[in-house]
Motif scaffolding. Structure first.
Motif, PDB file in Angstrom:
ATOM      1  N   VAL A 163      -7.252  -7.594  -0.443  1.00 46.73           N
ATOM      2  CA  VAL A 163      -7.367  -6.681   0.815  1.00 46.73           C
ATOM      3  C   VAL A 163      -7.618  -5.354   0.009  1.00 46.73           C
ATOM      4  O   VAL A 163      -6.878  -4.939  -0.974  1.00 46.73           O
ATOM      5  CB  VAL A 163      -5.822  -6.549   1.399  1.00 46.73           C
ATOM      6  CG1 VAL A 163      -6.056  -5.624   2.555  1.00 46.73           C
ATOM      7  CG2 VAL A 163      -5.656  -7.887   2.105  1.00 46.73           C
ATOM      8  N   LEU A 193      -8.833  -1.886   6.905  1.00 48.55           N
ATOM      9  CA  LEU A 193      -8.561  -2.836   5.658  1.00 48.55           C
ATOM     10  C   LEU A 193      -9.504  -3.966   5.576  1.00 48.55           C
ATOM     11  O   LEU A 193      -9.891  -4.265   6.694  1.00 48.55           O
ATOM     12  CB  LEU A 193      -7.138  -3.571   6.059  1.00 48.55           C
ATOM     13  CG  LEU A 193      -5.991  -2.359   5.893  1.00 48.55           C
ATOM     14  CD1 LEU A 193      -4.754  -3.317   6.039  1.00 48.55           C
ATOM     15  CD2 LEU A 193      -5.933  -1.419   4.500  1.00 48.55           C
ATOM     16  N   ALA A 251      -8.690  -0.919   1.096  1.00 44.83           N
ATOM     17  CA  ALA A 251      -8.693  -0.072   1.987  1.00 44.83           C
ATOM     18  C   ALA A 251      -9.896   0.879   1.875  1.00 44.83           C
ATOM     19  O   ALA A 251     -10.063   1.386   0.952  1.00 44.83           O
ATOM     20  CB  ALA A 251      -7.322   1.044   2.049  1.00 44.83           C
ATOM     21  N   ARG A 309      -6.787  -0.017  12.383  1.00 48.72           N
ATOM     22  CA  ARG A 309      -7.049   0.381  11.334  1.00 48.72           C
ATOM     23  C   ARG A 309      -5.632   1.117  10.810  1.00 48.72           C
ATOM     24  O   ARG A 309      -4.804   1.426  11.556  1.00 48.72           O
ATOM     25  CB  ARG A 309      -8.099   1.336  11.177  1.00 48.72           C
ATOM     26  CG  ARG A 309      -9.280   0.915  11.517  1.00 48.72           C
ATOM     27  CD  ARG A 309     -10.497   1.912  11.761  1.00 48.72           C
ATOM     28  NE  ARG A 309     -10.098   2.699  12.943  1.00 48.72           N
ATOM     29  CZ  ARG A 309     -11.036   3.380  13.513  1.00 48.72           C
ATOM     30  NH1 ARG A 309     -12.347   3.288  13.203  1.00 48.72           N
ATOM     31  NH2 ARG A 309     -10.748   4.250  14.636  1.00 48.72           N
ATOM     32  N   TYR A 312       0.824  -1.103   0.068  1.00 44.94           N
ATOM     33  CA  TYR A 312       0.033   0.075  -0.131  1.00 44.94           C
ATOM     34  C   TYR A 312       0.880   1.353   0.152  1.00 44.94           C
ATOM     35  O   TYR A 312       0.455   2.145  -0.431  1.00 44.94           O
ATOM     36  CB  TYR A 312      -1.034   0.060   1.114  1.00 44.94           C
ATOM     37  CG  TYR A 312      -2.393  -0.681   0.896  1.00 44.94           C
ATOM     38  CD1 TYR A 312      -3.082   0.092  -0.052  1.00 44.94           C
ATOM     39  CD2 TYR A 312      -2.585  -1.876   1.597  1.00 44.94           C
ATOM     40  CE1 TYR A 312      -4.498  -0.620  -0.284  1.00 44.94           C
ATOM     41  CE2 TYR A 312      -3.614  -2.376   1.267  1.00 44.94           C
ATOM     42  CZ  TYR A 312      -4.707  -1.813   0.394  1.00 44.94           C
ATOM     43  OH  TYR A 312      -5.824  -2.647  -0.059  1.00 44.94           O
ATOM     44  N   VAL A 325       0.822  -5.067   9.072  1.00 40.93           N
ATOM     45  CA  VAL A 325      -0.417  -5.613   8.510  1.00 40.93           C
ATOM     46  C   VAL A 325      -0.367  -7.073   9.192  1.00 40.93           C
ATOM     47  O   VAL A 325       0.686  -7.827   9.057  1.00 40.93           O
ATOM     48  CB  VAL A 325      -0.511  -5.719   7.207  1.00 40.93           C
ATOM     49  CG1 VAL A 325      -1.971  -6.489   6.675  1.00 40.93           C
ATOM     50  CG2 VAL A 325      -0.661  -4.131   6.631  1.00 40.93           C
TER      51      VAL A 325
END
Length: 133
Positions: free
Chosen positions: A47, A40, A49, A22, A5, A98
């Protein structure tokens, strides 16, 4: 993940957790601090957002507005296939990064347990622990 990301973001962008599982996206826009909090979400192995809050200079920003919406459109990452038949079950953000818990059925280790003769050889060779051949 196949891509991050954080890939392609401005160098002044930071991506810490918000303390509630988050992602917090922080950067400066026209010299003002911009903060977007995103949840997410996991769908299969994808995945995404989803923004849940945003502010510029501590003033709230409408999440339905085109700028926030456009910034998150297409922000999906597909996870590679996990080993041993594992499938991701959830996604969250922690201070360490993550977290993707995974679940599988009938998972068996691919290595076999060393028999007593192999363990004895390892002891005599001075190796500690159990090596699997």
């Amino acid at each position: 993940m196949t891509s991050s990301y954080g890939a392609g973001l401005c160098p002044d962008t930071s991506l810490p957790d918000d303390g509630h599982g988050r992602l917090r996206i922080q950067r400066r826009v026209l010299g003002l601090p911009l903060t977007v909090t995103a949840q997410l979400r996991l769908s299969g192995r994808t995945v995404s957002a989803v923004p849940v809050a945003a502010s510029v200079a501590a003033l709230p920003v409408d999440l339905a507005g085109p700028r926030v919406n456009d910034a998150f459109t297409g922000q999906r990452r597909t996870l590679p296939k996990l080993p041993a038949g594992l499938e991701p079950t959830d996604v969250s953000v922690t201070p360490a990064g993550v977290v993707l818990p995974a679940h599988g059925n009938d998972i068996r280790p691919s290595r076999r347990r060393p028999d007593d003769a192999q363990i004895d050889v390892m002891r005599r060779s001075g190796r500690s622990g159990c090596a699997v051949t």
